[in-house]
Design a protein around this motif. Structure first.
Motif, PDB file in Angstrom:
ATOM      1  N   LYS A   1      51.039  13.179   4.442  1.00 52.60           N
ATOM      2  CA  LYS A   1      49.987  14.106   4.873  1.00 52.60           C
ATOM      3  C   LYS A   1      49.298  14.653   3.631  1.00 52.60           C
ATOM      4  CE  LYS A   1      50.065  16.530   8.673  1.00 52.60           C
ATOM      5  NZ  LYS A   1      49.576  15.656   9.742  1.00 52.60           N
TER       6      LYS A   1
ATOM      7  N   ASP B   1      46.019  11.850   7.411  1.00 52.53           N
ATOM      8  CA  ASP B   1      47.345  11.215   7.452  1.00 52.53           C
ATOM      9  C   ASP B   1      47.219   9.770   7.006  1.00 52.53           C
ATOM     10  OD1 ASP B   1      48.077  13.558   8.742  1.00 52.53           O
ATOM     11  OD2 ASP B   1      48.236  12.650  10.728  1.00 52.53           O
TER      12      ASP B   1
ATOM     13  N   ASP C   1      44.451   9.395  10.755  1.00 53.94           N
ATOM     14  CA  ASP C   1      44.035  10.661  11.366  1.00 53.94           C
ATOM     15  C   ASP C   1      43.327  11.515  10.314  1.00 53.94           C
ATOM     16  OD1 ASP C   1      43.882  12.707  13.273  1.00 53.94           O
ATOM     17  OD2 ASP C   1      45.863  13.514  12.811  1.00 53.94           O
TER      18      ASP C   1
ATOM     19  N   ASN D   1      41.968  15.716   9.955  1.00 58.33           N
ATOM     20  CA  ASN D   1      42.052  17.017  10.624  1.00 58.33           C
ATOM     21  C   ASN D   1      41.160  18.063   9.976  1.00 58.33           C
ATOM     22  OD1 ASN D   1      45.276  15.999  10.348  1.00 58.33           O
ATOM     23  ND2 ASN D   1      44.417  16.281  12.378  1.00 58.33           N
TER      24      ASN D   1
HETATM   25 MG   LIG Z   1      48.009  13.604  12.605  1.00 55.82          MG
END
Ligand SMILES: [Mg+2]
Ligand SMILES: Nc1ncnc2c1ncn2[C@@H]1O[C@H](COP(=O)(O)OP(=O)(O)O)[C@@H](O)[C@H]1O
Length: 366
Positions: free
Chosen positions: A200, A283, A297, A299
């Motif tokens: 992350k 990610d 991903d 965010n």
């Molecule tokens: Mg995620």
């Protein structure tokens, strides 16, 4: 940090009650004050004009924007009031602009941006093949998958990436027989085997921090396996202990599984250019056969768990943004200034290497 300059500017903050309860306000106020900012907690139920002048609008409005976009009347009213207020006050630095946030509310949109990035493939960066289902017609959906090169196993994710807990309810599907468990509107994405390690990346402007989290073990397509339903929080939090993360005995750690930090920087640069958020995260999983880095991903305003000196880094970034807003909105036509500021902002800093032991880690520690 205890040194107090007179406040020359004000930061208006809004986030949901749930987020607000977790935030270490004392520390935010203290660090903001030391940078010369006063903090005002905004109430979106009252006219913003009545809440005093602000220079910075710092918010986590993702869920409200998502609700407004699907027609919720209260959320729509709140968002249109904010947009009106911001357009009446163009000098306010907004972290982050609502239109930029909107890009990340829809998984199909941001996967498309990643897929269209021409520089990624030569550096071994990719986004796994994906497709959107808008109906329950399994035959049609299978054809859409074929056309877009999506292969089993797949992860089925709600198209809307924010706004409710259900936005993080995922389904792993192993064969075409079970395609009917997918509930539109959803995005299906080829599963990448990555030995259950998730990387992350948390970003504050040009500063970033990388953390490892547990993830899903390796899987292959199968006629026998039933779909697996999981929510991201059960599997991928720092303290998650899901059996889905336990590697099978024959899965050996591959030597190619090392994260390339240069690639993380390349991804950050592209996101800054294409999406333009100051507070963002993404990610990455590493394909255990090829070593290629898959972005799965992105965010808005992520959790920032363990981000070293979170508040100090946030305020440094706010300082830079405020100065940039002044340069951009000033009508002296001096492009040179603007250029030198954005050039300064181009260097990326891994905060783990510059962290002092004094600051607060993450934003939620009291
Ligand atoms: Mg995620
Ligand atoms: N294409 C993929 N290949 C392998 N694992 C994936 C893939 N997409 C998602 N995952 C796993 O599912 C989790 C949740 O997916 P993600 O797209 O990050 O949704 P969320 O918005 O809930 O964080 C990821 O953290 C990862 O463990």
């Amino acid at each position: 940090m205890s040194e107090c300059r007179p406040f020359s500017k004000t930061i208006g903050v809004w986030m949901s009650d749930k987020k607000s309860q977790k935030l270490n306000w004392k520390e935010l106020i203290c660090v903001s004050n030391s940078h010369g900012y006063r903090i005002v907690k905004l109430d979106l139920e009252r006219p913003l004009e009545e809440q005093g002048e602000i220079d910075v609008f710092l918010h986590k409005l993702t869920d409200v924007i998502a609700a407004a976009d699907v027609g919720d009347p209260t959320a729509s009213r709140i968002i249109s009031n904010i947009e009106q207020y911001l357009s009446n006050h163009p000098n306010i630095a907004v972290i982050d602009p609502l239109d930029n946030v909107r890009i990340l509310l829809n998984r199909y949109n941001y996967y498309s941006i990643l897929q269209n990035e021409p520089t990624f493939s030569r550096h071994g960066i990719f986004t796994p093949a994906f497709a959107e289902f808008t109906t329950c017609n399994a035959q049609e959906n299978l054809e859409i998958m074929r056309q877009r090169g999506v292969r089993f196993p797949i992860i089925c994710k709600p198209t809307v990436a924010h706004g409710s807990k259900s936005a993080h309810e995922m389904i792993l599907v192993f064969n075409e027989r079970d395609l009917n468990v997918c509930r539109p509107p959803c995005v299906v994405q080829s599963f990448v085997n990555h030995n259950a390690v998730l990387h992350k990346v948390f970003i504050i402007g040009n500063r970033y921090h990388i953390c490892e989290r547990p993830s899903l073990k390796n899987f292959t397509a199968s006629e026998d396996l039933e779909p697996i339903f999981y929510s991201t929080g059960e599997v991928c939090k720092a303290d998650s202990q899901s059996t889905l993360s336990i590697l099978d005995p024959h899965d050996e750690t591959d030597l190619q599984m090392t994260l390339k930090e240069e690639n993380i920087k390349r991804i950050i640069r592209v996101l800054r250019k294409e999406i333009g958020l100051i507070l963002a995260g993404f990610d990455v999983v590493i394909d255990n056969l090829t070593g290629r880095h898959a972005v799965i991903d992105i965010n808005v305003y992520p959790s920032y768990e363990n981000f070293p000196n979170f508040f100090e880094n946030l305020l440094n970034c706010i300082d830079e943004t405020v100065n940039r807003t002044i340069v951009i909105s000033g009508d002296n036509g001096d492009c040179q200034d603007h250029h030198s500021v954005s050039q300064r902002l181009n260097g990326l800093i891994n905060v783990a290497f510059s962290a002092s032991k004094l600051g607060v880690t993450g934003m939620n520690i009291n």
